[in-house]
Structures are given as C-alpha cells and as structure tokens.
Design a protein around this motif. Sequence first.
Motif, PDB file in Angstrom:
ATOM      1  N   ARG A   1       0.837  -1.201   0.000  1.00  0.00           N
ATOM      2  CA  ARG A   1       0.000   0.000   0.000  1.00  0.00           C
ATOM      3  C   ARG A   1       0.870   1.249   0.000  1.00  0.00           C
ATOM      4  NH1 ARG A   1      -4.900  -1.395   4.178  1.00  0.00           N
ATOM      5  NH2 ARG A   1      -5.870  -2.961   2.861  1.00  0.00           N
ATOM      6  N   GLY A   2       2.001   1.171   0.661  1.00  0.00           N
ATOM      7  CA  GLY A   2       2.920   2.301   0.696  1.00  0.00           C
ATOM      8  C   GLY A   2       3.604   2.529  -0.637  1.00  0.00           C
ATOM      9  N   ASP A   3       3.701   1.484  -1.468  1.00  0.00           N
ATOM     10  CA  ASP A   3       4.334   1.608  -2.789  1.00  0.00           C
ATOM     11  C   ASP A   3       3.433   2.306  -3.777  1.00  0.00           C
ATOM     12  OD1 ASP A   3       6.524   0.272  -1.833  1.00  0.00           O
ATOM     13  OD2 ASP A   3       5.959  -1.678  -2.687  1.00  0.00           O
ATOM     14  N   GLY A   4       2.199   2.463  -3.468  1.00  0.00           N
ATOM     15  CA  GLY A   4       1.221   3.075  -4.392  1.00  0.00           C
ATOM     16  C   GLY A   4       0.236   2.025  -4.829  1.00  0.00           C
ATOM     17  N   ASP A   5      -1.006   2.423  -4.935  1.00  0.00           N
ATOM     18  CA  ASP A   5      -2.034   1.453  -5.297  1.00  0.00           C
ATOM     19  C   ASP A   5      -2.519   1.630  -6.727  1.00  0.00           C
ATOM     20  OD1 ASP A   5      -3.357   3.794  -4.964  1.00  0.00           O
ATOM     21  OD2 ASP A   5      -4.719   3.100  -3.384  1.00  0.00           O
ATOM     22  N   GLY A   6      -1.787   2.439  -7.497  1.00  0.00           N
ATOM     23  CA  GLY A   6      -2.119   2.565  -8.912  1.00  0.00           C
ATOM     24  C   GLY A   6      -3.093   3.660  -9.228  1.00  0.00           C
ATOM     25  N   ASP A   7      -3.716   4.333  -8.256  1.00  0.00           N
ATOM     26  CA  ASP A   7      -4.676   5.380  -8.584  1.00  0.00           C
ATOM     27  C   ASP A   7      -4.051   6.767  -8.504  1.00  0.00           C
ATOM     28  OD1 ASP A   7      -4.443   5.845  -5.881  1.00  0.00           O
ATOM     29  OD2 ASP A   7      -6.565   5.527  -5.409  1.00  0.00           O
TER      30      ASP A   7
END
Length: 97
Positions: A80-86
């Motif tokens: 989740r900390g890496d980015g969730d694509g949105d």
Amino acid sequence: MKAGTKMTLAAGLGAGYVLGTRAGREQYEKMRAAVRKVADAPAVRQTANVLQVQAFEITRNTASKGREAVGHVVETVRHRGDGDGDGADPGAGDDLR
C-alpha cells in the motif's frame, strides 16, 4: 459467666480443636496418598506425557500461523505504501492538527 465455667468452656474448645485438627490431618494425608498413587500410575503418566506433547505442538503451530499472519500484514502495508495505482497519496488529507 463464672470463672470456672469459662475455664471448662475453654478447655472443651481446646480439646475439640486439637482432636478435630488431628482427624482432619489424617483425612488430608489419606487423600494426599490416594492422589499420589493415581498420579504415579503408568497409564496416568503416559496420558499426561501425550497431552504435554500435543499442547507443545498446538502452541508451536499457533505461533507459526501467527508469524505468517503478521508477515502478510506487513507485506500488505508495504504494498500500500508503494502506491495502489490510482495516483492518490495514501497519506493525503490525514493531517490531524
């Protein structure tokens, strides 16, 4: 109550206490011996050993599953900390000042 009556009462109570505690101690020793005899029986000892091994296995397995669950939670949080694509910042709007 007269002094003689008080002394008789005290002597009677004392004698009753001594005899009662002695009888109680004998019963306690009989029960203790019976429990010891049962506890020392080979079948009881074997069953206790089996239960101890089973309890150890359950504890070990539960601890292992707990470590796995924590590992999954840590990985989920990392992803989740890496980015969730949105493209949204996961911490945006969380300012609680």
